[in-house]
Design a protein around this motif. Structure first.
Motif, PDB file in Angstrom:
ATOM      1  N   SER A   1      52.480  68.396  38.920  1.00  0.00           N
ATOM      2  CA  SER A   1      51.067  68.890  38.033  1.00  0.00           C
ATOM      3  C   SER A   1      50.130  67.849  37.591  1.00  0.00           C
ATOM      4  O   SER A   1      49.103  67.980  37.728  1.00  0.00           O
ATOM      5  CB  SER A   1      51.547  69.722  36.657  1.00  0.00           C
ATOM      6  OG  SER A   1      52.088  68.660  35.741  1.00  0.00           O
ATOM      7  N   LEU A   2      50.619  66.470  37.493  1.00  0.00           N
ATOM      8  CA  LEU A   2      49.698  65.477  37.188  1.00  0.00           C
ATOM      9  C   LEU A   2      48.608  65.258  38.156  1.00  0.00           C
ATOM     10  O   LEU A   2      47.505  64.840  38.011  1.00  0.00           O
ATOM     11  CB  LEU A   2      50.362  64.130  36.859  1.00  0.00           C
ATOM     12  CG  LEU A   2      51.119  64.152  35.474  1.00  0.00           C
ATOM     13  CD1 LEU A   2      52.122  63.008  35.430  1.00  0.00           C
ATOM     14  CD2 LEU A   2      50.239  64.067  34.338  1.00  0.00           C
ATOM     15  N   SER A   3      49.048  65.238  39.485  1.00  0.00           N
ATOM     16  CA  SER A   3      48.145  65.274  40.511  1.00  0.00           C
ATOM     17  C   SER A   3      47.615  66.252  40.966  1.00  0.00           C
ATOM     18  O   SER A   3      47.013  66.321  42.299  1.00  0.00           O
ATOM     19  CB  SER A   3      49.078  64.374  41.680  1.00  0.00           C
ATOM     20  OG  SER A   3      50.129  65.061  42.114  1.00  0.00           O
ATOM     21  N   GLY A   4      47.844  67.438  40.288  1.00  0.00           N
ATOM     22  CA  GLY A   4      47.247  68.869  40.883  1.00  0.00           C
ATOM     23  C   GLY A   4      47.858  69.492  41.819  1.00  0.00           C
ATOM     24  O   GLY A   4      47.517  70.642  42.384  1.00  0.00           O
ATOM     25  N   LEU A   5      49.154  69.076  42.138  1.00  0.00           N
ATOM     26  CA  LEU A   5      49.867  69.759  43.023  1.00  0.00           C
ATOM     27  C   LEU A   5      50.426  71.108  42.444  1.00  0.00           C
ATOM     28  O   LEU A   5      50.495  71.124  41.344  1.00  0.00           O
ATOM     29  CB  LEU A   5      51.293  69.121  43.695  1.00  0.00           C
ATOM     30  CG  LEU A   5      50.743  67.650  44.475  1.00  0.00           C
ATOM     31  CD1 LEU A   5      52.063  66.914  44.529  1.00  0.00           C
ATOM     32  CD2 LEU A   5      50.109  68.285  45.785  1.00  0.00           C
ATOM     33  N   ARG A   6      50.765  72.176  43.242  1.00  0.00           N
ATOM     34  CA  ARG A   6      51.118  73.433  42.554  1.00  0.00           C
ATOM     35  C   ARG A   6      52.507  73.312  42.195  1.00  0.00           C
ATOM     36  O   ARG A   6      53.430  72.656  42.957  1.00  0.00           O
ATOM     37  CB  ARG A   6      51.175  74.484  43.756  1.00  0.00           C
ATOM     38  CG  ARG A   6      51.635  75.736  43.528  1.00  0.00           C
ATOM     39  CD  ARG A   6      51.442  76.949  44.481  1.00  0.00           C
ATOM     40  NE  ARG A   6      51.808  78.226  43.960  1.00  0.00           N
ATOM     41  CZ  ARG A   6      51.702  79.346  44.778  1.00  0.00           C
ATOM     42  NH1 ARG A   6      51.242  79.111  46.069  1.00  0.00           N
ATOM     43  NH2 ARG A   6      51.938  80.369  44.261  1.00  0.00           N
ATOM     44  N   ALA A   7      52.934  73.598  41.071  1.00  0.00           N
ATOM     45  CA  ALA A   7      54.194  73.292  40.232  1.00  0.00           C
ATOM     46  C   ALA A   7      54.453  74.429  39.421  1.00  0.00           C
ATOM     47  O   ALA A   7      53.515  75.146  38.815  1.00  0.00           O
ATOM     48  CB  ALA A   7      54.304  72.044  39.480  1.00  0.00           C
ATOM     49  N   ASP A   8      55.633  74.603  39.035  1.00  0.00           N
ATOM     50  CA  ASP A   8      56.339  75.665  38.298  1.00  0.00           C
ATOM     51  C   ASP A   8      55.800  75.360  36.987  1.00  0.00           C
ATOM     52  O   ASP A   8      56.046  74.268  36.299  1.00  0.00           O
ATOM     53  CB  ASP A   8      57.780  75.740  38.237  1.00  0.00           C
ATOM     54  CG  ASP A   8      58.422  76.978  37.407  1.00  0.00           C
ATOM     55  OD1 ASP A   8      58.170  76.964  36.084  1.00  0.00           O
ATOM     56  OD2 ASP A   8      58.971  77.810  37.897  1.00  0.00           O
ATOM     57  N   PRO A   9      54.991  76.474  36.350  1.00  0.00           N
ATOM     58  CA  PRO A   9      54.478  75.935  35.075  1.00  0.00           C
ATOM     59  C   PRO A   9      55.357  75.780  33.947  1.00  0.00           C
ATOM     60  O   PRO A   9      55.156  74.944  32.849  1.00  0.00           O
ATOM     61  CB  PRO A   9      53.603  77.107  34.716  1.00  0.00           C
ATOM     62  CG  PRO A   9      53.880  78.306  35.698  1.00  0.00           C
ATOM     63  CD  PRO A   9      54.404  77.580  36.877  1.00  0.00           C
ATOM     64  N   ALA A  10      56.518  76.581  33.990  1.00  0.00           N
ATOM     65  CA  ALA A  10      57.332  76.553  32.864  1.00  0.00           C
ATOM     66  C   ALA A  10      58.279  75.103  33.155  1.00  0.00           C
ATOM     67  O   ALA A  10      58.454  74.631  31.765  1.00  0.00           O
ATOM     68  CB  ALA A  10      58.334  77.674  33.204  1.00  0.00           C
ATOM     69  N   LEU A  11      58.559  74.764  34.425  1.00  0.00           N
ATOM     70  CA  LEU A  11      59.262  73.531  34.253  1.00  0.00           C
ATOM     71  C   LEU A  11      58.313  72.246  34.007  1.00  0.00           C
ATOM     72  O   LEU A  11      58.716  71.445  33.376  1.00  0.00           O
ATOM     73  CB  LEU A  11      59.883  73.305  35.837  1.00  0.00           C
ATOM     74  CG  LEU A  11      60.711  74.256  36.188  1.00  0.00           C
ATOM     75  CD1 LEU A  11      61.032  73.877  37.777  1.00  0.00           C
ATOM     76  CD2 LEU A  11      62.134  73.759  35.510  1.00  0.00           C
ATOM     77  N   ALA A  12      56.954  72.325  34.492  1.00  0.00           N
ATOM     78  CA  ALA A  12      56.081  71.215  34.082  1.00  0.00           C
ATOM     79  C   ALA A  12      55.719  71.203  32.786  1.00  0.00           C
ATOM     80  O   ALA A  12      55.894  70.085  32.061  1.00  0.00           O
ATOM     81  CB  ALA A  12      54.667  71.737  35.046  1.00  0.00           C
ATOM     82  N   GLY A  13      55.908  72.298  31.841  1.00  0.00           N
ATOM     83  CA  GLY A  13      55.696  72.162  30.618  1.00  0.00           C
ATOM     84  C   GLY A  13      56.660  71.650  29.809  1.00  0.00           C
ATOM     85  O   GLY A  13      56.794  70.627  28.780  1.00  0.00           O
ATOM     86  N   ALA A  14      58.112  71.907  30.315  1.00  0.00           N
ATOM     87  CA  ALA A  14      59.267  71.393  29.622  1.00  0.00           C
ATOM     88  C   ALA A  14      59.350  69.889  29.901  1.00  0.00           C
ATOM     89  O   ALA A  14      59.980  69.141  29.309  1.00  0.00           O
ATOM     90  CB  ALA A  14      60.492  72.120  30.056  1.00  0.00           C
TER      91      ALA A  14
END
Length: 313
Positions: free
Chosen positions: A204-217
């Motif tokens: 997510s830091l580089s703007g790639l598509r990522a699971d928002p729940a995982l990224a938030g945790a």
């Protein structure tokens, strides 16, 4: 070579020389009755006969001369087992002499660049040509003939640099090498779930598509472990060689599984020191070439000609 093998080789060589001399003498001696048979008796197609004529005397004498020459050659140069030859010649000595002469010519050609700044060398067309040829011989095996790198080997033609892209930083890299030190952090992340969370956050830091729940945790895990090197904002630290995680440049790949792999096992890429291989001046030439091929990208990215760009992964 052991004494036994040396004697064996000498006997083989002597047998070959003596055998050739004997065969020449035996085939050229006159017949006992003084008469030469006109043919060998072999006939093909009814009327094609093989004649048996002696070799010309000049040819036989020339063959004897070659045998004498071979004996003299083996006395002068090494060729009889462990016998070194009276001339003291060795292939290693010949190589060293040729290398010394070539090094002297190169040193003379490169001497005017001794101690010269990288950016100054890069303005000299001949120097950049020298650097390009050194790069092709020494660096292209890893970074590619065009300098664009490959998986695990940085692209040298863009504006992204892990250890800094200023002329002096590039020279330091070439002279002394770089050792990556991304430790294995699987245990520190608390197992598989924590690894997946921080991997998603890095994406997510580089703007790639990522699971928002995982990224938030994963944000808190990143701040507690990874930020020490990569910074709280993930922009890296050139002094540590910690890559910028917020751009789109990835050395090993930015997909989820590859990032997980890096977290679990770490990364330990190494750029070897080239000072012992190339010496000071040739290292400067290749550094100037590398700086020159990335300068256009650096300027396009908005960086000054003397400042390093972002980080490479």
């Amino acid at each position: 070579m052991s004494k036994g093998w040396s004697i064996y080789v000498i006997l083989i060589v002597a047998a070959n020389i003596l055998g050739a001399a004997w065969l020449l003498w035996w085939t050229s001696r006159p017949p006992k009755d003084g008469k030469h048979t006109e043919t060998t008796g072999h006939v093909w197609d009814g009327d094609i006969r093989e004649y048996n004529k002696p070799l010309p005397r000049w040819w036989i004498n020339l063959f004897y001369i070659t045998i004498v020459f071979a004996i003299g050659y083996l006395i002068w140069f090494p060729g009889l087992g462990g016998f070194a030859g009276t001339a003291g010649w060795t292939s290693a000595g010949e190589h060293d002499r040729a290398k010394s002469e070539a090094d002297a010519r190169l040193a003379e050609a490169f001497s005017r660049f001794d101690g010269m700044g990288i950016d100054e060398i890069a303005r000299d067309e001949q120097a950049v040509g020298f650097g390009a040829r050194i790069f092709a011989n020494t660096c292209a095996q890893c970074h590619g003939a065009d300098g664009r790198g490959a998986r695990g080997f940085p692209n040298l033609t863009d504006a992204d640099w892990q250890w800094g892209g200023s002329p002096e930083q590039i020279l330091t890299t070439v002279l002394h090498g770089r050792q990556a030190a991304m430790p294995a952090l699987g245990a520190a992340m608390g197992g598989e779930v924590g690894i997946s969370e921080v991997a998603a956050y890095v994406q997510s830091l580089s703007g790639l598509r990522a699971d928002p729940a995982l990224a938030g945790a994963g944000r808190a895990r990143f701040a507690g472990v990874c930020a020490a090197c990569h910074g709280a904002d993930g922009r890296g630290n050139e002094a540590l060689g910690a890559p910028n995680l917020t751009d789109g440049v990835w050395l090993y790949g930015g997909d989820f599984e590859t990032i997980r792999e890096g977290v679990i096992a770490g990364r330990n890429g190494m750029m070897p020191a080239h000072l012992p291989i190339l010496g000071e001046t040739r290292s400067r030439l290749v550094a100037a070439y590398v700086w020159s091929i990335s300068d256009a990208a650096r300027r396009e990215a908005g960086g000054s000609a003397a400042a390093g760009g972002e980080s490479v992964r």
